[in-house]
Motif scaffolding. Structure first.
Motif, PDB file in Angstrom:
ATOM      1  N   VAL A  31       0.812  -1.218   0.000  1.00 50.75           N
ATOM      2  CA  VAL A  31       0.000   0.000   0.000  1.00 50.75           C
ATOM      3  C   VAL A  31       0.851   1.277   0.000  1.00 50.75           C
ATOM      4  N   ARG A  32       2.017   1.214   0.645  1.00 52.29           N
ATOM      5  CA  ARG A  32       2.798   2.430   0.818  1.00 52.29           C
ATOM      6  C   ARG A  32       4.142   2.383   0.093  1.00 52.29           C
ATOM      7  N   ASP A  33       4.544   3.523  -0.437  1.00 54.32           N
ATOM      8  CA  ASP A  33       5.872   3.664  -1.019  1.00 54.32           C
ATOM      9  C   ASP A  33       6.730   4.399  -0.001  1.00 54.32           C
ATOM     10  N   THR A 210      -5.741  -4.849  16.812  1.00 50.43           N
ATOM     11  CA  THR A 210      -4.828  -3.999  16.044  1.00 50.43           C
ATOM     12  C   THR A 210      -3.403  -4.492  16.183  1.00 50.43           C
ATOM     13  N   LYS A 211      -2.539  -3.914  15.362  1.00 48.35           N
ATOM     14  CA  LYS A 211      -1.138  -4.309  15.345  1.00 48.35           C
ATOM     15  C   LYS A 211      -0.261  -3.078  15.506  1.00 48.35           C
ATOM     16  N   TYR A 212       0.708  -3.148  16.399  1.00 50.38           N
ATOM     17  CA  TYR A 212       1.657  -2.041  16.570  1.00 50.38           C
ATOM     18  C   TYR A 212       3.051  -2.499  16.166  1.00 50.38           C
ATOM     19  N   GLU A 213       3.818  -1.546  15.607  1.00 51.87           N
ATOM     20  CA  GLU A 213       5.225  -1.815  15.314  1.00 51.87           C
ATOM     21  C   GLU A 213       6.057  -0.771  16.047  1.00 51.87           C
ATOM     22  N   PHE A 214       7.221  -1.205  16.491  1.00 50.45           N
ATOM     23  CA  PHE A 214       8.121  -0.324  17.228  1.00 50.45           C
ATOM     24  C   PHE A 214       9.495  -0.323  16.578  1.00 50.45           C
ATOM     25  N   ILE A 225       6.277   3.110  15.498  1.00 42.62           N
ATOM     26  CA  ILE A 225       6.516   3.420  14.081  1.00 42.62           C
ATOM     27  C   ILE A 225       5.353   2.902  13.230  1.00 42.62           C
ATOM     28  N   ASP A 226       5.558   2.912  11.932  1.00 43.75           N
ATOM     29  CA  ASP A 226       4.597   2.375  10.965  1.00 43.75           C
ATOM     30  C   ASP A 226       3.288   3.156  11.015  1.00 43.75           C
ATOM     31  N   GLU A 227       2.159   2.497  11.190  1.00 47.43           N
ATOM     32  CA  GLU A 227       0.868   3.191  11.216  1.00 47.43           C
ATOM     33  C   GLU A 227       0.155   2.790  12.499  1.00 47.43           C
TER      34      GLU A 227
END
Ligand SMILES: Nc1ncnc2c1ncn2[C@@H]1O[C@H](COP(=O)(O)OP(=O)(O)OP(=O)(O)O)[C@@H](O)[C@H]1O
Ligand SMILES: [Mg+2]
Length: 321
Positions: A31-33, A210-214, A225-227
């Motif tokens: 989805v993201r560049d 939901t999902k979190y990234e660090f 980080i991330d979304e």
């Protein structure tokens, strides 16, 4: 609320992708560049919609909705944990701090649901009573609320591969994350989830999971980080219909790409073979739902600018070259 006519007008202008050559190293997600140069990254959220791990089509304004939803939540949660956001140079772009991603994703779930083989519900239905270190009671039904939210960490798969749900012990065994780091991320994840749940609830929305990234900064600080809390990283249900649908054993009313997924299934597409050509009316309705969700969740009016998104992004990013 946006006019259907305005969504239609935007169809020819959707942001399919970018190929800027002077913004740094490019990494293209579904989805993201992502453009990385030194210690900053520009994340361009395109209008691409993925389902069944394939890019299906572009949905007008989807990139803006997702980007602005993420920035809304970064702002609303920065007192809990620092995050990577630096600025928002364009409605479809966020400028962030480039950090080293932690090699685990933190998934928080308040309800037992899902339909894929890795979902909590399908595991439970097939007899699993210890899911990623969480002991689940007997007698749960699909979409039932759990007594307390659970954490089901997941490994970060290489580009294109599937993530795997694992326990804390399994993450620690890999030796890439210390227990202290894990516990810090776990605590932050529960607090972020609580904040998300409270804000969504005021708007009549359930934050389901939901999902979190660090990531770790150069000076060793762990940040988000991330979304965050977007329809691509989270499930949302409409609260007013939850109980009746749950009791009747019906599917929940969802805010996500479910609308397009169901249409795809109707066409006989579940990830194999040729992706069907999505008609304009399906794109328009999907866009309308994304925008409605944005306005509902953030409590603000979506600012739709009809016109060439690629040209606007290019102009707004010129200062980074
Ligand atoms: N501030 C950051 N610093 C470093 N890496 C980051 C930062 N924010 C996000 N990332 C990472 O960049 C990558 C972004 O990829 P993206 O989400 O666009 O695609 P993907 O995760 O490979 O695939 P998918 O499209 O299925 O999500 C992720 O691996 C994410 O962890
Ligand atoms: Mg990703």
């Amino acid at each position: 609320m946006i006019l259907i006519e305005d969504i239609k007008k935007q169809i020819p202008y959707v942001l399919k992708g970018t190929s800027f050559t002077n913004l740094g190293d490019v990494y293209e997600g579904k989805v993201r560049d992502n453009y990385t140069l030194g210690d900053r990254r520009l994340i361009v959220v395109t209008d691409r919609l993925s389902a069944f791990d394939c890019i299906i089509t572009e949905i007008p304004f989807k990139g803006q909705v997702l980007n602005q939803m993420a920035t809304f939540w970064f702002e609303k949660t920065k007192d809990i944990i620092g995050n990577h956001m630096i600025s928002v140079p364009d409605p479809n772009v966020i400028e962030v701090m480039e950090v080293s991603p932690m090699p685990a994703e933190m998934v928080v779930r308040a309800y037992i649901t899902g339909s894929t083989s890795t979902s909590a519900w399908l595991n439970y239905k097939n007899g699993v009573r210890n899911f990623c270190g969480n002991v689940l009671p007997e007698g749960l039904k699909k979409d039932q609320k759990l007594d307390v939210p659970i954490l089901t960490p997941s490994t970060k798969a290489e580009h294109g591969a599937h993530d795997e749900s694992v326990s804390k012990e399994e993450i620690l065994k890999r030796g890439e994350i210390t227990e202290e780091e894990f516990d810090f991320m776990a605590k932050a994840s529960f607090e972020l989830f609580k904040r998300g749940t409270e804000i969504a609830a005021k708007q009549g929305i359930i934050l389901v999971d939901t999902k979190y990234e660090f990531g770790k900064t150069k000076d060793g600080k762990i940040i988000l980080i991330d979304e965050i809390h977007t329809p691509d990283s989270s499930r949302f249900w409409y609260a007013d219909e939850y109980q009746a649908r749950f009791e009747a054993g019906e599917e929940q009313k969802k805010i996500d790409k479910e609308y397009v997924r169901l249409w795809l299934v109707d066409q006989g597409f579940t990830g194999e073979g040729q992706v069907p050509n999505v008609p304009d009316e399906i794109k328009v309705e999907a866009a309308r739902r994304y925008i409605e969700a944005y306005e509902l969740i953030t409590g603000t009016t979506f600012n739709a600018q009809i016109g060439d998104v690629h040209a606007r992004v290019e102009q707004n990013l010129a200062k980074y070259i």
